[in-house]
Design a protein around this motif. Sequence first.
Motif, PDB file in Angstrom:
ATOM      1  N   VAL A  23     -40.887  15.119 -52.089  1.00 40.79           N
ATOM      2  CA  VAL A  23     -40.168  14.949 -50.824  1.00 40.79           C
ATOM      3  C   VAL A  23     -38.698  14.628 -51.082  1.00 40.79           C
ATOM      4  CG1 VAL A  23     -40.028  13.601 -48.697  1.00 40.79           C
ATOM      5  CG2 VAL A  23     -42.252  14.288 -49.580  1.00 40.79           C
ATOM      6  N   PHE A  24     -38.424  13.836 -52.108  1.00 38.24           N
ATOM      7  CA  PHE A  24     -37.029  13.522 -52.423  1.00 38.24           C
ATOM      8  C   PHE A  24     -36.272  14.799 -52.768  1.00 38.24           C
ATOM      9  CE2 PHE A  24     -33.488  12.353 -55.127  1.00 38.24           C
ATOM     10  CZ  PHE A  24     -32.945  11.262 -54.470  1.00 38.24           C
ATOM     11  N   HIS A  25     -36.876  15.660 -53.600  1.00 38.43           N
ATOM     12  CA  HIS A  25     -36.214  16.904 -53.992  1.00 38.43           C
ATOM     13  C   HIS A  25     -36.038  17.830 -52.791  1.00 38.43           C
ATOM     14  CE1 HIS A  25     -35.051  20.301 -56.501  1.00 38.43           C
ATOM     15  NE2 HIS A  25     -35.963  21.035 -55.875  1.00 38.43           N
ATOM     16  N   ALA A  26     -37.090  17.997 -51.976  1.00 38.67           N
ATOM     17  CA  ALA A  26     -37.008  18.878 -50.812  1.00 38.67           C
ATOM     18  C   ALA A  26     -35.973  18.369 -49.815  1.00 38.67           C
ATOM     19  CB  ALA A  26     -38.383  18.992 -50.143  1.00 38.67           C
ATOM     20  N   SER A  27     -35.959  17.061 -49.578  1.00 44.83           N
ATOM     21  CA  SER A  27     -35.015  16.504 -48.610  1.00 44.83           C
ATOM     22  C   SER A  27     -33.584  16.566 -49.128  1.00 44.83           C
ATOM     23  CB  SER A  27     -35.398  15.060 -48.255  1.00 44.83           C
ATOM     24  OG  SER A  27     -35.370  14.213 -49.391  1.00 44.83           O
ATOM     25  N   GLU A  28     -33.406  16.463 -50.454  1.00 49.26           N
ATOM     26  CA  GLU A  28     -32.063  16.590 -51.032  1.00 49.26           C
ATOM     27  C   GLU A  28     -31.519  17.996 -50.778  1.00 49.26           C
ATOM     28  OE1 GLU A  28     -28.581  15.416 -52.780  1.00 49.26           O
ATOM     29  OE2 GLU A  28     -30.317  14.163 -52.295  1.00 49.26           O
ATOM     30  N   ASN A  29     -32.371  19.010 -50.954  1.00 47.29           N
ATOM     31  CA  ASN A  29     -31.950  20.384 -50.668  1.00 47.29           C
ATOM     32  C   ASN A  29     -31.597  20.543 -49.196  1.00 47.29           C
ATOM     33  OD1 ASN A  29     -32.316  21.192 -53.311  1.00 47.29           O
ATOM     34  ND2 ASN A  29     -34.379  21.990 -52.967  1.00 47.29           N
ATOM     35  N   ILE A  31     -30.549  18.197 -47.107  1.00 49.47           N
ATOM     36  CA  ILE A  31     -29.289  17.499 -46.850  1.00 49.47           C
ATOM     37  C   ILE A  31     -28.100  18.352 -47.286  1.00 49.47           C
ATOM     38  CG2 ILE A  31     -27.844  15.594 -47.694  1.00 49.47           C
ATOM     39  CD1 ILE A  31     -30.303  13.805 -47.521  1.00 49.47           C
ATOM     40  N   GLN A  32     -28.201  18.961 -48.463  1.00 52.19           N
ATOM     41  CA  GLN A  32     -27.084  19.768 -48.961  1.00 52.19           C
ATOM     42  C   GLN A  32     -26.858  20.996 -48.077  1.00 52.19           C
ATOM     43  OE1 GLN A  32     -24.976  18.676 -51.200  1.00 52.19           O
ATOM     44  NE2 GLN A  32     -26.277  16.852 -51.345  1.00 52.19           N
ATOM     45  N   GLU A  33     -27.939  21.600 -47.570  1.00 53.27           N
ATOM     46  CA  GLU A  33     -27.786  22.735 -46.668  1.00 53.27           C
ATOM     47  C   GLU A  33     -27.135  22.315 -45.357  1.00 53.27           C
ATOM     48  OE1 GLU A  33     -30.919  25.397 -45.940  1.00 53.27           O
ATOM     49  OE2 GLU A  33     -31.480  25.659 -48.037  1.00 53.27           O
ATOM     50  N   LEU A  34     -27.536  21.157 -44.831  1.00 56.14           N
ATOM     51  CA  LEU A  34     -26.943  20.663 -43.587  1.00 56.14           C
ATOM     52  C   LEU A  34     -25.458  20.369 -43.776  1.00 56.14           C
ATOM     53  CD1 LEU A  34     -29.764  18.213 -42.433  1.00 56.14           C
ATOM     54  CD2 LEU A  34     -29.225  20.437 -41.443  1.00 56.14           C
ATOM     55  N   LEU A  35     -25.115  19.723 -44.894  1.00 56.83           N
ATOM     56  CA  LEU A  35     -23.709  19.407 -45.163  1.00 56.83           C
ATOM     57  C   LEU A  35     -22.892  20.684 -45.371  1.00 56.83           C
ATOM     58  CD1 LEU A  35     -24.088  16.339 -47.550  1.00 56.83           C
ATOM     59  CD2 LEU A  35     -23.135  16.315 -45.242  1.00 56.83           C
ATOM     60  N   SER A  36     -23.482  21.649 -46.063  1.00 59.11           N
ATOM     61  CA  SER A  36     -22.787  22.907 -46.305  1.00 59.11           C
ATOM     62  C   SER A  36     -22.511  23.637 -44.998  1.00 59.11           C
ATOM     63  CB  SER A  36     -23.624  23.795 -47.232  1.00 59.11           C
ATOM     64  OG  SER A  36     -22.997  25.051 -47.424  1.00 59.11           O
ATOM     65  N   ALA A  37     -23.519  23.677 -44.107  1.00 58.29           N
ATOM     66  CA  ALA A  37     -23.341  24.327 -42.807  1.00 58.29           C
ATOM     67  C   ALA A  37     -22.295  23.599 -41.985  1.00 58.29           C
ATOM     68  CB  ALA A  37     -24.668  24.379 -42.061  1.00 58.29           C
ATOM     69  N   SER A  38     -22.315  22.274 -42.021  1.00 57.43           N
ATOM     70  CA  SER A  38     -21.353  21.486 -41.255  1.00 57.43           C
ATOM     71  C   SER A  38     -19.948  21.662 -41.802  1.00 57.43           C
ATOM     72  CB  SER A  38     -21.748  20.009 -41.288  1.00 57.43           C
ATOM     73  OG  SER A  38     -20.838  19.215 -40.546  1.00 57.43           O
ATOM     74  N   ASP A  39     -19.787  21.652 -43.138  1.00 60.50           N
ATOM     75  CA  ASP A  39     -18.478  21.868 -43.750  1.00 60.50           C
ATOM     76  C   ASP A  39     -17.937  23.241 -43.395  1.00 60.50           C
ATOM     77  OD1 ASP A  39     -18.490  19.397 -44.885  1.00 60.50           O
ATOM     78  OD2 ASP A  39     -19.176  20.068 -46.854  1.00 60.50           O
ATOM     79  N   ASP A 150     -18.217   9.335 -48.111  1.00 61.63           N
ATOM     80  CA  ASP A 150     -17.109   9.316 -47.148  1.00 61.63           C
ATOM     81  C   ASP A 150     -17.513   8.724 -45.803  1.00 61.63           C
ATOM     82  OD1 ASP A 150     -18.729  11.274 -46.129  1.00 61.63           O
ATOM     83  OD2 ASP A 150     -17.192  12.848 -46.061  1.00 61.63           O
ATOM     84  N   GLY A 151     -18.747   8.197 -45.717  1.00 62.20           N
ATOM     85  CA  GLY A 151     -19.205   7.584 -44.480  1.00 62.20           C
ATOM     86  C   GLY A 151     -19.950   8.515 -43.561  1.00 62.20           C
ATOM     87  N   THR A 152     -20.006   9.814 -43.873  1.00 64.16           N
ATOM     88  CA  THR A 152     -20.775  10.763 -43.068  1.00 64.16           C
ATOM     89  C   THR A 152     -22.261  10.425 -43.154  1.00 64.16           C
ATOM     90  OG1 THR A 152     -19.168  12.541 -43.418  1.00 64.16           O
ATOM     91  CG2 THR A 152     -21.384  13.193 -42.773  1.00 64.16           C
ATOM     92  N   LEU A 153     -22.932  10.428 -42.005  1.00 66.68           N
ATOM     93  CA  LEU A 153     -24.350  10.107 -41.951  1.00 66.68           C
ATOM     94  C   LEU A 153     -25.161  11.378 -41.753  1.00 66.68           C
ATOM     95  CD1 LEU A 153     -24.154   6.971 -39.625  1.00 66.68           C
ATOM     96  CD2 LEU A 153     -24.132   7.051 -42.111  1.00 66.68           C
ATOM     97  N   VAL A 154     -26.289  11.484 -42.457  1.00 72.34           N
ATOM     98  CA  VAL A 154     -27.121  12.686 -42.400  1.00 72.34           C
ATOM     99  C   VAL A 154     -28.578  12.282 -42.202  1.00 72.34           C
ATOM    100  CG1 VAL A 154     -27.763  14.829 -43.562  1.00 72.34           C
ATOM    101  CG2 VAL A 154     -25.554  13.779 -44.049  1.00 72.34           C
ATOM    102  N   VAL A 155     -29.260  13.007 -41.299  1.00 72.43           N
ATOM    103  CA  VAL A 155     -30.708  12.886 -41.155  1.00 72.43           C
ATOM    104  C   VAL A 155     -31.303  14.258 -41.431  1.00 72.43           C
ATOM    105  CG1 VAL A 155     -32.645  12.345 -39.644  1.00 72.43           C
ATOM    106  CG2 VAL A 155     -30.519  11.077 -39.421  1.00 72.43           C
ATOM    107  N   GLY A 184     -31.830  18.873 -38.854  1.00 68.28           N
ATOM    108  CA  GLY A 184     -31.243  17.553 -39.016  1.00 68.28           C
ATOM    109  C   GLY A 184     -29.917  17.373 -38.313  1.00 68.28           C
ATOM    110  N   TRP A 185     -29.344  16.189 -38.529  1.00 61.82           N
ATOM    111  CA  TRP A 185     -28.043  15.820 -37.973  1.00 61.82           C
ATOM    112  C   TRP A 185     -27.030  15.632 -39.083  1.00 61.82           C
ATOM    113  CZ3 TRP A 185     -28.699  16.087 -32.952  1.00 61.82           C
ATOM    114  CH2 TRP A 185     -29.822  15.536 -32.319  1.00 61.82           C
ATOM    115  N   VAL A 186     -25.773  15.927 -38.785  1.00 61.63           N
ATOM    116  CA  VAL A 186     -24.640  15.482 -39.598  1.00 61.63           C
ATOM    117  C   VAL A 186     -23.695  14.778 -38.637  1.00 61.63           C
ATOM    118  CG1 VAL A 186     -22.699  16.149 -41.046  1.00 61.63           C
ATOM    119  CG2 VAL A 186     -24.870  17.388 -41.243  1.00 61.63           C
ATOM    120  N   VAL A 187     -23.414  13.496 -38.892  1.00 61.24           N
ATOM    121  CA  VAL A 187     -22.592  12.694 -37.981  1.00 61.24           C
ATOM    122  C   VAL A 187     -21.378  12.181 -38.746  1.00 61.24           C
ATOM    123  CG1 VAL A 187     -22.554  10.790 -36.335  1.00 61.24           C
ATOM    124  CG2 VAL A 187     -24.708  11.983 -36.798  1.00 61.24           C
TER     125      VAL A 187
END
Length: 235
Positions: A23-29, A31-39, A150-155, A184-187
């Motif tokens: 779950v840690f590995h899957a959730s890390e992937n 999170i990175q996809e969410l951050l990449s899409a948001s960036d 940087d303080g960005t929050l991700v779910v 997920g969320w990126v805040v």
Amino acid sequence: MPTSPSTCSRSWSISEDSLRRYVFHASENCIQELLSASDSNRAESITHVNDGWKVVGMENGVEISKRRSGSFHTFRSRWVLKSVSPQKFMTVANAIDAAKEWDADLVEARYIKDLEENLSIIRLRFGERSKPLFRNREFIVYERRETMDDGTLVVAVASLPKEIAAGLQPKQNNSIRGLLLQSGWVVEKLEHDSCMLDPAGWLPKCFVNRFNTKLVMIIENLKKQVLACPTSDDT
């Protein structure tokens, strides 16, 4: 070809340590996809790069864009939540509160297991009176919450594989075991105790095309919950 009963009922027994690692590995992937899409969203707004996305609406701090993907349109949205800090929004930005907004007939929503302080397994079950896409379905999902440097929050939220879910939580009724894709969320924190919210696909990707207006209502309802909840700062 018909599927054999043994295949239908297949489940994997998994140790808690192996489950945590998976779950840690899957959730890390996720999170990175969410951050990449948001960036990517933020970069396009700044540089005006045209990769097919077209802003179709901007009202009350909500920007909605769409892009053709095959025979469908894919939508994405971003919100500026004024007077709502990232920390305040995250008090309601969880899988259970969001699922309550997907459909009113959420008959069960509970945490099955806490793997770490910020990593949990959740069961969501919808009843017979739900809308067709949710009717009599249940979902076994992980939820991971992270604060970036940087303080960005991700779910990050997504279903466990069927075999792992069956081993962890055998079906106890006639519900259909559904599948939620990465969501997920990126805040991001803004000035004046406000924040920028990028759902980056909080609704399951297979539902976004049909439910983009529903996504707007979900965000608005969650925002109302935040503003109605007193915090330690308010008191």
